[in-house]
Design a protein around this motif. Structure first.
Motif, PDB file in Angstrom:
ATOM      1  N   ALA A  16      -9.411   5.080-135.137  1.00 26.84           N
ATOM      2  CA  ALA A  16     -10.345   6.584-134.652  1.00 26.84           C
ATOM      3  C   ALA A  16     -10.576   6.643-133.356  1.00 26.84           C
ATOM      4  N   ALA A  17      -9.561   6.047-132.348  1.00 30.21           N
ATOM      5  CA  ALA A  17      -9.563   7.073-131.097  1.00 30.21           C
ATOM      6  C   ALA A  17      -8.096   7.114-130.736  1.00 30.21           C
ATOM      7  N   GLU A  18      -7.562   7.260-129.825  1.00 31.22           N
ATOM      8  CA  GLU A  18      -5.734   7.505-129.283  1.00 31.22           C
ATOM      9  C   GLU A  18      -4.788   7.359-129.198  1.00 31.22           C
ATOM     10  N   GLY A  19      -5.703   5.146-128.850  1.00 26.78           N
ATOM     11  CA  GLY A  19      -5.358   4.638-128.496  1.00 26.78           C
ATOM     12  C   GLY A  19      -5.447   4.320-126.639  1.00 26.78           C
ATOM     13  N   HIS A  20      -4.681   3.401-126.490  1.00 31.57           N
ATOM     14  CA  HIS A  20      -4.474   3.254-125.188  1.00 31.57           C
ATOM     15  C   HIS A  20      -4.342   5.201-124.407  1.00 31.57           C
ATOM     16  N   PRO A  21      -5.009   5.073-123.007  1.00 30.52           N
ATOM     17  CA  PRO A  21      -4.522   5.993-121.922  1.00 30.52           C
ATOM     18  C   PRO A  21      -2.884   6.175-121.621  1.00 30.52           C
ATOM     19  N   TYR A  50      -7.512  -3.221-120.491  1.00 32.81           N
ATOM     20  CA  TYR A  50      -7.946  -1.904-119.238  1.00 32.81           C
ATOM     21  C   TYR A  50      -7.560  -0.562-120.132  1.00 32.81           C
ATOM     22  N   GLY A  51      -6.449  -0.834-121.332  1.00 31.19           N
ATOM     23  CA  GLY A  51      -6.803  -0.466-121.877  1.00 31.19           C
ATOM     24  C   GLY A  51      -6.951  -0.175-123.318  1.00 31.19           C
ATOM     25  N   THR A  52      -6.605  -1.705-123.914  1.00 36.37           N
ATOM     26  CA  THR A  52      -7.413  -2.222-125.154  1.00 36.37           C
ATOM     27  C   THR A  52      -9.193  -2.096-124.750  1.00 36.37           C
ATOM     28  N   GLY A  53      -9.797  -2.211-123.841  1.00 37.02           N
ATOM     29  CA  GLY A  53     -11.429  -2.762-122.671  1.00 37.02           C
ATOM     30  C   GLY A  53     -11.244  -0.790-123.208  1.00 37.02           C
ATOM     31  N   GLN A  54     -10.976   0.239-122.413  1.00 35.59           N
ATOM     32  CA  GLN A  54     -11.841   1.345-122.918  1.00 35.59           C
ATOM     33  C   GLN A  54     -11.257   2.211-124.315  1.00 35.59           C
ATOM     34  N   SER A  55     -10.089   1.982-124.888  1.00 43.51           N
ATOM     35  CA  SER A  55      -9.907   2.449-125.928  1.00 43.51           C
ATOM     36  C   SER A  55     -10.468   2.234-127.251  1.00 43.51           C
TER      37      SER A  55
END
Ligand code: ADE
Length: 418
Positions: free
Chosen positions: A343-348, A187-192
């Protein structure tokens, strides 16, 4: 206090973000409260090599509450959040050696600075710290009781070291806890990953063809989320079982060479080299975008891309346009560094809560048990993994059933059948 960060004036901005992430890390907070009272890491030195993010900051604060002296460096040249690094130094008194965008020499200079503390525990993400320690700083090995490793790539490297007889102390594969890979990797990699691609490009996923290379837990997450956003997803794999899984999960499965002309967007998450190479670039359509979300920047062959490129220019932050000799323009994101952190903040924080609860308990466990363990890679005991899951469920306000005595007995018996 020793440190090397971009600008300490960024600290106040970093502190707010660290506190924000902390709100979503209730399990880590519970561990921190216990650590504060019990001081299980008292006086111990930890050399940590992790992505320097708001979530990692909360882990560092927890380890410090447990009594540890920490030196933190980055596990990737492009993943450091400079305001977080500044706040850790200025507000939390933690020695950090990390600056976003450092070159290879400074990346290793920072790893060496983290190792200088003569650590009792190493905490790694990708095994660059452990490999530096075992190759260039062997004089420091004697002091180390054990280590922890965060990611699939690092665990693979460490297992290779253990198989070669080269690993000098036991390491807990935090990655292999269920409360880690089932949530962080999926879920972390999927979203981030999609978050990073969208922030970099503002690309519409709906209706596009997304090629996901690798159907491990990270690839599964990206494929699932891309489908959820309306993409037509193609999966490429080398493992026959995973390929069947992908097919039965409703994706098209084919070799990369076949997928090359079909994809609008390519994401690599295999952990291996040369997934996208010369033959693939040549077959990509004009306008294709490609990014990597695996640990190292080796999955997209940059040398081949350079050889095929006639002209290149940065067209947006994190986006480089390559005009190929065949006339096509194709778009390479974040130099092939992991897109979710560059490019983003990593996993939530909500998933990193469990990953870093595992790191904290693994550090405590290895310190207590390291002397008794062999020089190889271990899982965190299942009991601790389940405890983290129970605490997470509780924090989410979810109750579940419990086995009755009769049910427990049934599961432990073999006499009862048809
Ligand atoms: N790996 C992936 N996401 C991360 C995050 N937010 N913090 C630290 N490590 C990570």
């Amino acid at each position: 206090m020793n440190h090397d960060v971009k600008d300490l004036k960024l600290a106040s901005q970093g502190k707010l973000k660290i506190e924000w992430a902390g709100r979503f890390m209730p399990v880590l907070e519970l561990i921190r409260e216990r650590f504060r009272k019990e001081k299980p890491l008292k006086g111990k030195n930890i050399a940590a090599c992790l992505h320097v993010t708001t979530e990692t900051a909360n882990l560092m604060i927890t380890l410090k509450a447990g009594g540890a002296n920490i030196r933190l460096c980055a596990s990737n040249p492009l993943s450091t959040q400079d305001h977080v690094a500044a706040s850790l130094v200025a507000d939390y008194g933690i020695e950090v050696f990390a600056i976003r965008g450092v070159n290879n020499k400074d990346y290793y200079k920072h790893i060496n600075a983290a190792l200088d503390v003569e650590s009792h525990i190493t905490m790694d993400d990708g095994a660059d710290l452990v490999s530096t320690l075992h190759s260039k700083r062997r004089n420091l090995l004697e002091n180390v009781v054990g280590g922890t490793e965060e990611t699939t790539t690092g665990v693979i490297r460490l297992r290779a070291m253990a198989a070669d007889g080269a690993l000098n102390y036991p390491v807990i594969a935090v990655n292999d806890s269920e409360t880690k890979y089932l949530f962080d990797n999926r879920y972390g990699t999927g979203q981030s990953t999609l978050d990073g691609i969208i922030r970099a490009t503002n690309f519409l996923i709906a209706g596009s063809t997304v090629v996901v290379a690798g159907y491990g837990w990270c690839g599964k997450g990206v494929a699932m989320r891309a489908k959820g956003l309306g993409a037509k997803v193609i999966v490429t794999e080398v493992d026959p079982v995973r390929a069947i899984e992908a097919e039965m999960d409703g994706f098209r499965v084919m070799p990369m060479l076949k997928a090359a002309p079909l994809g609008d967007l390519f994401v690599t998450l295999t952990g291996d080299i040369d997934v996208i190479h010369k033959g693939i670039f040549e077959r990509m359509k004009d306008g294709a975008i490609f990014a990597n979300s695996g640990h190292f920047d080796v999955e997209i062959n940059k040398q081949h891309l350079a050889e095929l490129t006639k002209k290149k220019r940065e067209v947006r932050r994190e986006v480089v346009e390559h005009t190929l000799k065949n006339g096509n323009k194709i778009y390479f994101l974040s130099e092939g560094r992991l897109i979710n952190l560059s490019a983003a903040e990593g996993h939530p924080a909500m998933v990193m809560d469990m990953s870093f609860a595992n790191q904290s308990l693994a550090a405590e466990y290895i310190l207590k048990n390291g002397q008794k363990l062999e020089k190889r890679v271990y899982n965190l005991p299942e009991k601790l993994d389940k405890r983290i899951a129970s605490l997470k469920l509780k924090s989410m306000g979810i109750k579940i059933d419990r086995l009755t005595k009769r049910q427990r007995e049934y599961l432990a018996s073999w006499q009862e059948g048809t």
